[in-house]
Design an enzyme around this catalytic site. Structure first.
Site, PDB file in Angstrom:
ATOM      1  N   HIS A  94      42.112  18.903 -44.474  1.00 31.48           N
ATOM      2  CA  HIS A  94      43.027  20.036 -44.691  1.00 31.48           C
ATOM      3  C   HIS A  94      44.396  19.822 -44.045  1.00 31.48           C
ATOM      4  O   HIS A  94      45.354  20.514 -44.380  1.00 31.48           O
ATOM      5  CB  HIS A  94      42.393  21.351 -44.194  1.00 31.48           C
ATOM      6  CG  HIS A  94      42.374  21.531 -42.714  1.00 31.48           C
ATOM      7  ND1 HIS A  94      41.262  21.270 -41.939  1.00 31.48           N
ATOM      8  CD2 HIS A  94      43.329  21.969 -41.850  1.00 31.48           C
ATOM      9  CE1 HIS A  94      41.522  21.544 -40.673  1.00 31.48           C
ATOM     10  NE2 HIS A  94      42.771  21.962 -40.592  1.00 31.48           N
ATOM     11  N   ASP A 124      35.705  17.621 -44.588  1.00 32.69           N
ATOM     12  CA  ASP A 124      37.008  17.901 -43.964  1.00 32.69           C
ATOM     13  C   ASP A 124      37.516  16.689 -43.190  1.00 32.69           C
ATOM     14  O   ASP A 124      38.059  16.817 -42.082  1.00 32.69           O
ATOM     15  CB  ASP A 124      36.946  19.122 -43.047  1.00 32.69           C
ATOM     16  CG  ASP A 124      38.345  19.687 -42.758  1.00 32.69           C
ATOM     17  OD1 ASP A 124      39.289  19.345 -43.499  1.00 32.69           O
ATOM     18  OD2 ASP A 124      38.493  20.460 -41.794  1.00 32.69           O
ATOM     19  N   SER A 200      43.847  20.378 -35.118  1.00 28.37           N
ATOM     20  CA  SER A 200      43.009  19.892 -36.208  1.00 28.37           C
ATOM     21  C   SER A 200      43.243  18.401 -36.443  1.00 28.37           C
ATOM     22  O   SER A 200      44.376  17.953 -36.580  1.00 28.37           O
ATOM     23  CB  SER A 200      43.312  20.659 -37.495  1.00 28.37           C
ATOM     24  OG  SER A 200      42.903  21.990 -37.401  1.00 28.37           O
TER      25      SER A 200
END
Length: 348
Positions: A94, A124, A200
């Site tokens: 993402h 992911d 992230s």
């Protein structure tokens, strides 16, 4: 009659005693703090130069207040970790999804444009690459060895603040977490090491500086609920992403959890190992539901090969994308049975 010496309150609570007790307590606290601090400092010195800041540009379709469609450029940032000397970087899907331009900043301030090598929204995870000399590489550990309560250290770039370090403990293992594609990511690591937007794609590490997870998500309304994709899942996905750009996986439609069985069960059923996958649920209309797999079943084999963990089951499934009949070895109510199942290839 035995005589006891007389002690005054001055003797018991003398300044020397208070100072000595205070000094002993302080020395003990300092020793404990030093051990903890040295572990974190050592990891930062060892790994921080392998953690990068990723700046992304993407085009987003929007609609104005007058209901007119237009395209605008949006910028975002995340983190990544270099895992090969020739510039391959592991990050979240993402973070780089639909990017039109990716720029990577190293810890020493150097900037390089990056290209997407492979992307797997279902886990992911994504691999990007830069071409740069003298890169520091992080060591990938073994997430199957992770234990609840052990020290966890995260390095990333929350809100663009370069090389931010947080620490905590492993709060839980074996969680299931839904990726942005909608698929459940099994065996996710939960930690209370503070994560924020921009973390992230950064690494979650042990006190030895080994990467055990890729930080992927937080629950915004909660505190101390942060999640990382286990590095063993990444090890399964990376070769496919580097080889062909995507990870092909067969789908059977279960939510599972790693379990350890007693030696008595292992010997009774003549199993190769004490690990297996406990079926938590099956999805409606899935191959698992059609095959009759039930909640509470423990999967211990796939086509006569041992299944000791979710990652191992995923590996077997990734080699089984031709939709042919396969057989699961399952423990159900003290019986070992075989169930025929036809996995289907997961497509988007």
């Amino acid at each position: 009659m035995r005589e006891y010496p007389n002690y005054s309150s001055d003797d018991i609570f003398s300044g020397d005693n208070v100072k000595k007790n205070s000094r002993d307590s302080r020395d003990t606290d300092e020793r404990i703090l030093d051990a903890y601090s040295q572990a974190v400092v050592g990891v930062v010195q060892k790994v921080s130069h392998a953690v990068v800041n990723i700046e992304v540009q993407r085009q987003v379709n929007s609609r104005s207040r007058y209901y007119q469609n237009y395209t605008q450029e949006v910028r975002g940032n995340g983190s990544g970790v270099i895992f090969t000397p020739d510039g391959y970087i592991l990050t979240n899907s993402h973070v780089v999804d639909k990017a039109t331009n990716i720029e990577v900043m190293l810890a020493d301030g150097r900037n390089y444009n990056a290209e997407i090598i492979g992307d797997d929204p279902d886990s992911d995870l994504a691999v990007i690459r830069i071409h740069a000399p003298n890169l520091v590489v992080a060591k990938l550990g073994d997430s199957n060895l992770v234990r609840v309560g052990q020290l966890a250290i995260a390095i990333g770039n929350p809100y663009g603040f370069q090389t931010t370090v947080t620490s905590g403990v492993i709060s839980a293992i074996g969680r299931s977490f839904r990726s942005r594609s909608g698929r459940l990511i099994d065996n996710v690591i939960q930690t209370d090491a503070a994560l924020n937007p921009g973390n992230s794609g950064g690494p979650l590490m042990t006190s030895y500086g080994e990467v055990i997870g890729i930080n992927t998500a937080i629950i915004a309304s909660a505190q101390g609920l942060c999640f990382a994709v286990p590095i063993n899942t990444a090890k399964t996905v990376i070769p496919a992403l580097m080889g062909g750009g995507k990870f092909r996986r067969a789908y059977i439609g279960i939510a599972g959890q790693n379990v350890q069985m007693s030696r008595r069960i292992v010997l009774y059923h003549e199993l190769a190992d004490n690990g297996g996958v406990l079926v938590i649920s099956t999805e409606s209309g899935s191959p698992a539901r059609k095959a009759g797999l039930l909640k509470g079943d423990v999967i211990v084999g796939f086509n006569n090969k041992p299944v000791r963990s979710i990652d191992e089951l995923q590996k077997h499934l990734s080699d089984q994308t031709n939709q042919s009949l396969s057989y699961l070895t399952v423990l159900r109510q003290n019986q070992k049975i075989k169930i025929g199942i036809t996995p289907t290839e997961l497509t988007h």
